[in-house]
Scaffold this motif. Structure first.
Motif, PDB file in Angstrom:
ATOM      1  N   PRO A  62      -8.906   7.265   3.921  1.00  0.00           N
ATOM      2  CA  PRO A  62      -9.684   6.015   4.025  1.00  0.00           C
ATOM      3  C   PRO A  62     -10.720   5.879   2.903  1.00  0.00           C
ATOM      4  CG  PRO A  62      -9.554   7.129   6.148  1.00  0.00           C
ATOM      5  CD  PRO A  62      -9.018   8.091   5.126  1.00  0.00           C
ATOM      6  N   ILE A  63     -10.872   4.650   2.442  1.00  0.00           N
ATOM      7  CA  ILE A  63     -11.913   4.283   1.482  1.00  0.00           C
ATOM      8  C   ILE A  63     -12.857   3.347   2.230  1.00  0.00           C
ATOM      9  CG2 ILE A  63     -12.446   3.131  -0.703  1.00  0.00           C
ATOM     10  CD1 ILE A  63      -9.486   3.623  -1.517  1.00  0.00           C
ATOM     11  N   PRO A  64     -14.117   3.729   2.408  1.00  0.00           N
ATOM     12  CA  PRO A  64     -15.031   2.863   3.151  1.00  0.00           C
ATOM     13  C   PRO A  64     -15.228   1.511   2.461  1.00  0.00           C
ATOM     14  CG  PRO A  64     -16.002   5.036   2.771  1.00  0.00           C
ATOM     15  CD  PRO A  64     -14.744   4.955   1.948  1.00  0.00           C
ATOM     16  N   ALA A  65     -15.453   0.499   3.264  1.00  0.00           N
ATOM     17  CA  ALA A  65     -15.765  -0.834   2.734  1.00  0.00           C
ATOM     18  C   ALA A  65     -17.093  -0.756   1.976  1.00  0.00           C
ATOM     19  CB  ALA A  65     -15.876  -1.836   3.869  1.00  0.00           C
ATOM     20  N   GLN A  66     -17.241  -1.634   1.000  1.00  0.00           N
ATOM     21  CA  GLN A  66     -18.492  -1.769   0.255  1.00  0.00           C
ATOM     22  C   GLN A  66     -18.957  -3.217   0.399  1.00  0.00           C
ATOM     23  OE1 GLN A  66     -17.958  -0.427  -3.780  1.00  0.00           O
ATOM     24  NE2 GLN A  66     -16.821   1.375  -3.124  1.00  0.00           N
ATOM     25  N   PRO A  67     -19.584  -3.539   1.528  1.00  0.00           N
ATOM     26  CA  PRO A  67     -19.947  -4.932   1.813  1.00  0.00           C
ATOM     27  C   PRO A  67     -20.805  -5.596   0.729  1.00  0.00           C
ATOM     28  CG  PRO A  67     -20.278  -3.554   3.744  1.00  0.00           C
ATOM     29  CD  PRO A  67     -19.958  -2.637   2.603  1.00  0.00           C
ATOM     30  N   PRO A  73     -12.383  -2.532   3.376  1.00  0.00           N
ATOM     31  CA  PRO A  73     -11.954  -1.143   3.545  1.00  0.00           C
ATOM     32  C   PRO A  73     -10.595  -0.937   2.898  1.00  0.00           C
ATOM     33  CG  PRO A  73     -11.836  -2.327   5.631  1.00  0.00           C
ATOM     34  CD  PRO A  73     -12.480  -3.242   4.637  1.00  0.00           C
ATOM     35  N   GLY A  74     -10.393   0.285   2.420  1.00  0.00           N
ATOM     36  CA  GLY A  74      -9.149   0.588   1.734  1.00  0.00           C
ATOM     37  C   GLY A  74      -8.570   1.919   2.148  1.00  0.00           C
ATOM     38  N   CYS A  75      -7.505   2.281   1.479  1.00  0.00           N
ATOM     39  CA  CYS A  75      -6.836   3.558   1.697  1.00  0.00           C
ATOM     40  C   CYS A  75      -6.286   4.024   0.358  1.00  0.00           C
ATOM     41  CB  CYS A  75      -5.708   3.412   2.717  1.00  0.00           C
ATOM     42  SG  CYS A  75      -5.087   5.011   3.306  1.00  0.00           S
ATOM     43  N   ASP A  76      -6.377   5.312   0.114  1.00  0.00           N
ATOM     44  CA  ASP A  76      -5.935   5.899  -1.153  1.00  0.00           C
ATOM     45  C   ASP A  76      -4.851   6.929  -0.875  1.00  0.00           C
ATOM     46  OD1 ASP A  76      -5.969   6.576  -3.911  1.00  0.00           O
ATOM     47  OD2 ASP A  76      -7.422   8.177  -3.547  1.00  0.00           O
ATOM     48  N   TRP A  77      -3.699   6.756  -1.500  1.00  0.00           N
ATOM     49  CA  TRP A  77      -2.610   7.716  -1.411  1.00  0.00           C
ATOM     50  C   TRP A  77      -2.456   8.388  -2.770  1.00  0.00           C
ATOM     51  CZ3 TRP A  77      -2.286   2.897   0.861  1.00  0.00           C
ATOM     52  CH2 TRP A  77      -2.067   2.869   2.236  1.00  0.00           C
ATOM     53  N   ARG A  78      -2.609   9.691  -2.815  1.00  0.00           N
ATOM     54  CA  ARG A  78      -2.477  10.458  -4.055  1.00  0.00           C
ATOM     55  C   ARG A  78      -1.110  11.132  -4.097  1.00  0.00           C
ATOM     56  NH1 ARG A  78      -7.592  11.155  -6.744  1.00  0.00           N
ATOM     57  NH2 ARG A  78      -8.665   9.242  -6.155  1.00  0.00           N
ATOM     58  N   PRO A  79      -0.622  11.447  -5.303  1.00  0.00           N
ATOM     59  CA  PRO A  79       0.688  12.092  -5.421  1.00  0.00           C
ATOM     60  C   PRO A  79       0.741  13.438  -4.689  1.00  0.00           C
ATOM     61  CG  PRO A  79      -0.081  11.334  -7.556  1.00  0.00           C
ATOM     62  CD  PRO A  79      -1.224  11.181  -6.598  1.00  0.00           C
ATOM     63  N   LEU A  80       1.918  13.746  -4.152  1.00  0.00           N
ATOM     64  CA  LEU A  80       2.142  15.052  -3.538  1.00  0.00           C
ATOM     65  C   LEU A  80       2.079  16.154  -4.591  1.00  0.00           C
ATOM     66  CD1 LEU A  80       5.082  14.164  -1.118  1.00  0.00           C
ATOM     67  CD2 LEU A  80       2.788  14.928  -0.459  1.00  0.00           C
ATOM     68  N   ASP A  81       2.513  15.845  -5.799  1.00  0.00           N
ATOM     69  CA  ASP A  81       2.504  16.805  -6.902  1.00  0.00           C
ATOM     70  C   ASP A  81       1.070  16.972  -7.401  1.00  0.00           C
ATOM     71  OD1 ASP A  81       2.708  18.220  -9.267  1.00  0.00           O
ATOM     72  OD2 ASP A  81       4.185  16.891 -10.190  1.00  0.00           O
ATOM     73  N   TYR A  93      -6.049  -2.366   0.243  1.00  0.00           N
ATOM     74  CA  TYR A  93      -7.272  -2.911   0.831  1.00  0.00           C
ATOM     75  C   TYR A  93      -6.872  -4.003   1.811  1.00  0.00           C
ATOM     76  CZ  TYR A  93      -9.353  -0.438  -3.030  1.00  0.00           C
ATOM     77  OH  TYR A  93      -9.718   0.551  -3.904  1.00  0.00           O
ATOM     78  N   TYR A  94      -7.574  -4.068   2.953  1.00  0.00           N
ATOM     79  CA  TYR A  94      -7.278  -5.063   3.982  1.00  0.00           C
ATOM     80  C   TYR A  94      -8.554  -5.851   4.237  1.00  0.00           C
ATOM     81  CZ  TYR A  94      -4.426  -6.847   7.850  1.00  0.00           C
ATOM     82  OH  TYR A  94      -3.665  -7.633   8.675  1.00  0.00           O
ATOM     83  N   GLY A  95      -8.605  -7.073   3.717  1.00  0.00           N
ATOM     84  CA  GLY A  95      -9.777  -7.917   3.860  1.00  0.00           C
ATOM     85  C   GLY A  95      -9.678  -8.826   5.067  1.00  0.00           C
ATOM     86  N   THR A  96     -10.797  -8.961   5.793  1.00  0.00           N
ATOM     87  CA  THR A  96     -10.815  -9.820   6.981  1.00  0.00           C
ATOM     88  C   THR A  96     -12.079 -10.673   7.074  1.00  0.00           C
ATOM     89  OG1 THR A  96     -11.811  -8.062   8.312  1.00  0.00           O
ATOM     90  CG2 THR A  96      -9.403  -8.233   8.363  1.00  0.00           C
ATOM     91  N   ASP A  97     -12.924 -10.660   6.049  1.00  0.00           N
ATOM     92  CA  ASP A  97     -14.174 -11.413   6.167  1.00  0.00           C
ATOM     93  C   ASP A  97     -14.474 -12.304   4.964  1.00  0.00           C
ATOM     94  OD1 ASP A  97     -14.784  -9.481   4.324  1.00  0.00           O
ATOM     95  OD2 ASP A  97     -16.639  -8.828   5.293  1.00  0.00           O
ATOM     96  N   GLN A  98     -13.471 -12.543   4.139  1.00  0.00           N
ATOM     97  CA  GLN A  98     -13.603 -13.448   3.004  1.00  0.00           C
ATOM     98  C   GLN A  98     -12.204 -13.926   2.620  1.00  0.00           C
ATOM     99  OE1 GLN A  98     -14.819 -11.443  -0.675  1.00  0.00           O
ATOM    100  NE2 GLN A  98     -14.203  -9.505   0.254  1.00  0.00           N
ATOM    101  N   THR A  99     -12.135 -14.989   1.881  1.00  0.00           N
ATOM    102  CA  THR A  99     -10.819 -15.464   1.452  1.00  0.00           C
ATOM    103  C   THR A  99     -10.339 -14.615   0.275  1.00  0.00           C
ATOM    104  OG1 THR A  99     -11.648 -17.047  -0.164  1.00  0.00           O
ATOM    105  CG2 THR A  99     -11.430 -17.837   2.129  1.00  0.00           C
ATOM    106  N   VAL A 143      -4.178  -8.729   2.113  1.00  0.00           N
ATOM    107  CA  VAL A 143      -3.915  -7.335   1.757  1.00  0.00           C
ATOM    108  C   VAL A 143      -3.720  -7.278   0.254  1.00  0.00           C
ATOM    109  CG1 VAL A 143      -2.201  -5.476   1.890  1.00  0.00           C
ATOM    110  CG2 VAL A 143      -2.939  -6.641   3.968  1.00  0.00           C
ATOM    111  N   VAL A 144      -4.301  -6.265  -0.357  1.00  0.00           N
ATOM    112  CA  VAL A 144      -4.136  -5.999  -1.784  1.00  0.00           C
ATOM    113  C   VAL A 144      -3.616  -4.581  -1.937  1.00  0.00           C
ATOM    114  CG1 VAL A 144      -5.284  -5.808  -4.024  1.00  0.00           C
ATOM    115  CG2 VAL A 144      -6.094  -7.483  -2.363  1.00  0.00           C
TER     116      VAL A 144
END
Length: 174
Positions: A62-67, A73-81, A93-99, A143-144
């Protein structure tokens, strides 16, 4: 012969003494998402752990939101390697409070059909080494997914485009 039978009986007794029954429902390891919740706005549910692994990525962090910066709020997936570069990572990133238009404050530079959805391609204020693919889900819901390539800007969208069809399966019906 008796000692062999005694040894087998003793071994069976020891083995049964070491087993226990655990009640409850089996659960995946902490942090392992195997099924995305149906109506979640948690960006880390946009890829299950198995789907991320198929893309060569580890579990989402998880990446905390920066209001104050208006970053959802976001999420970061790093390579397995462990030797892979960040060019092989993915963020969502999943936005729900702005266009979506307020978030980007710019017009899209193109569109891409991926996973049955039209994704808007937005330039980044950071440079062309960063690729943003976004989809509007509602008036103030979007969603971005973001990929990057510092070494070769022409490859900045590779991971985002690979992930988009998988992410599209987890988006709410529009």
């Amino acid at each position: 012969m008796r000692w062999r039978i005694a040894a087998v009986v003793a071994a069976a007794g020891l083995a049964s003494a070491c087993t226990t029954t655990v009640s409850g429902t089996p659960q995946p390891a902490p942090g392992r998402i195997t099924v995305a919740p149906a109506a979640s706005t948690d960006p880390c549910t946009l890829l299950t752990t198995d789907e991320a692994a198929e893309l060569g990525l580890g579990p989402g962090t998880p990446i905390p939101a920066q209001p104050k910066q208006r970053v959802p709020p976001g999420c970061d997936w790093r390579p397995l390697d462990p030797d892979a570069s960040l060019d092989d990572s993915l963020q969502a990133y999943y936005g729900t409070d702005q266009t979506m238009e307020e978030y980007f404050a710019a017009q899209p530079v193109g569109e891409k059909q991926l996973g049955g959805i039209t994704w808007q391609h937005y330039s980044s204020i950071m440079g062309d080494w960063l690729c943003n693919l976004a989809v509007k889900l509602g008036e103030k819901e979007f969603v971005v997914i973001t990929g990057q390539n510092l070494g070769d800007e022409s490859k900045s969208c590779v991971m985002a485009e690979r992930a988009a069809p998988v992410v599209a399966k987890h988006l709410p019906e529009r």
